[in-house]
Scaffold this motif. Structure first.
Motif, short mmCIF file in Angstrom:
data_model
loop_
_atom_site.label_atom_id
_atom_site.label_comp_id
_atom_site.label_asym_id
_atom_site.label_seq_id
_atom_site.Cartn_x
_atom_site.Cartn_y
_atom_site.Cartn_z
N ALA A 310 0.83 -1.21 0.00
CA ALA A 310 0.00 0.00 0.00
C ALA A 310 0.86 1.26 0.00
O ALA A 310 0.53 2.25 -0.68
N THR A 312 3.84 1.53 -1.31
CA THR A 312 4.39 1.66 -2.65
C THR A 312 3.38 2.31 -3.60
O THR A 312 3.74 3.13 -4.46
N ARG A 313 2.10 1.99 -3.43
CA ARG A 313 1.06 2.56 -4.29
C ARG A 313 0.76 4.01 -3.95
O ARG A 313 0.50 4.82 -4.86
N HIS A 314 0.77 4.37 -2.67
CA HIS A 314 0.20 5.65 -2.26
C HIS A 314 1.21 6.69 -1.78
O HIS A 314 0.88 7.89 -1.77
N ASN A 383 -5.07 -0.76 4.02
CA ASN A 383 -5.13 -0.12 2.69
C ASN A 383 -5.83 1.23 2.77
O ASN A 383 -5.38 2.22 2.17
#
Length: 397
Positions: A310, A312-314, A383
């Motif tokens: 999460a 890494t995504r945000h 998340n």
């Protein structure tokens, strides 16, 4: 009859009491009791791992078969069969730990207090990692030491940095396994170097190891205690592998020091609860932890990977974080201009909590750091919370 006293007492506190401070984490936890808050703040183990039925059965068994002994005063150093179990679990083919070296404590936090009481005078130099465990800084601070910070990097404590600050120091406090707050671990080579460096300086080394069993791969690091049992003081706890509510820890030390710690404990609480010790021994004596701990590792590993993915995504590219292989924590470094304390206010308003990094520093705090704990939060909430936090950070970059 209640006395009407127009002149209430003007309390005169000891000087040390004036310097006591509340744990910053404990203050945050008051806020996180609100159910709408997604809390990455507490260093609490997941209650889903607590062996309630096994504990219940052992309480019944101990009280049924040895109730009068369990409910009586006990020896200061602890319940002998449990101390023997601990000594055996820490022994290796090359290093035998004797039960006489084990002192049971009311949680490992009491061990920290006893070590401070026995080893620290006002103004004594105490070496700590940068950053270090907040509970240790709080426990030692009561005795008014001079903290000297030892360098760390992505691989943990840097042993060569000890030389510049070791002269006259009373002890070095370290968490080599999945450290709180960073999640970092010392390599085997660094452990050996650290032990040798401390021995060269005649410097007692405290090896605090509450998370060592929580390696996601199940492969434990060697203990520094076994590298030099005459110079290393080992601290362990049942809080992270069984349950924290029992408040049961232990310290393993050379006999001259252990006798002093025992005297200090006598003055503090006489002994750790006999009932609790007997119940824990009953639970673990037949190999329960070997069956139970892998379930904790699997749960924590999954939630850690969920949080890392999460992030890494945000999180924006300017943010860095550790990638622990065990334990309960991820350490985040923000761009230098972002103050994590101010970010916390925004995060709580948005329904997310974390611990700013500054309180974990004995000296020169890095205000652009923070600690995230993932073990008490479900994957969906992880998340959701990381997405909120990433949005807040991105707005500040």
């Amino acid at each position: 009859m209640k006395m009407n006293n127009p002149n209430p007492i003007e309390w005169r506190f000891a000087e040390r009491a004036a310097h006591m401070q509340s744990s910053f984490i404990r203050e945050i936890l008051k806020i996180t009791q609100r159910p709408e808050i997604i809390s990455f703040a507490g260093g609490l183990p997941s209650s889903a791992t607590f062996p309630v039925e096994e504990m219940k059965a052992s309480f019944d068994r101990v009280l049924s078969t040895s109730g009068k002994t369990a409910l009586q005063y006990g020896p200061t150093d602890g319940f002998p069969p449990l101390r023997e179990w601990i000594a055996d679990s820490l022994s290796t083919a090359d290093c035998r730990i004797a039960p006489e070296q084990v002192l049971m404590t009311s949680g490992s936090q009491q061990a920290l207090d006893l070590l401070g009481k026995v080893l620290i005078d006002e103004g004594s130099r105490v070496l700590v990692e940068t950053p270090s465990y907040l509970g240790a800084l709080q426990a030692f601070s009561v005795y008014r030491p001079e903290f000297a910070s030892v360098d760390t990097d992505d691989d943990g404590l840097v042993p060569s940095s000890i030389d510049a600050v070791a002269d006259g120091a009373r002890m070095l406090y370290a968490l080599p396994n999945f450290q709180n707050p960073t999640g970092r671990s010392l390599s085997v080579a660094r452990r050996q170097e650290l032990v040798e460096t401390c021995a060269r300086h005649n410097l007692p080394l405290i090896e605090d190891d509450p998370y060592g069993a929580l390696s996601y791969k199940g492969a434990p690091f060697p203990k520094m205690l076994n590298m030099n049992p005459d110079g290393v003081i080992y601290m362990g706890s049942f809080s992270k592998v069984l349950t924290p509510g029992i408040r049961l820890g232990y310290v393993v030390a050379p006999l001259p020091l252990l006798r002093r710690l025992e005297l200090a404990k006598q003055a503090a609480d006489l002994h750790t609860a006999q009932l609790t010790q007997m119940v824990v021994h009953d639970v673990i004596k037949d190999g329960f932890l070997e069956r139970h701990i892998p379930t904790i590792r699997a749960l924590y590993a999954n939630q850690c990977q969920t949080m890392l993915a999460a992030m890494t995504r945000h999180f924006p590219a300017a943010v860095q974080w550790t990638k622990p292989e065990g334990g309960m924590f991820i350490w985040v470094t923000l761009p230098p201009h972002i103050d994590a304390m101010k970010l916390l206010d925004q995060a709580i308003a948005a329904g997310v909590a974390f611990v700013p990094g500054a309180p974990f520093y004995a000296n020169a705090p890095a205000t652009n750091t923070l600690r995230l704990s993932f073990v008490t939060v479900t994957p969906d909430r992880i998340n959701e919370g990381i997405a909120i936090l990433g949005k807040l950070i991105s707005a500040l970059v």
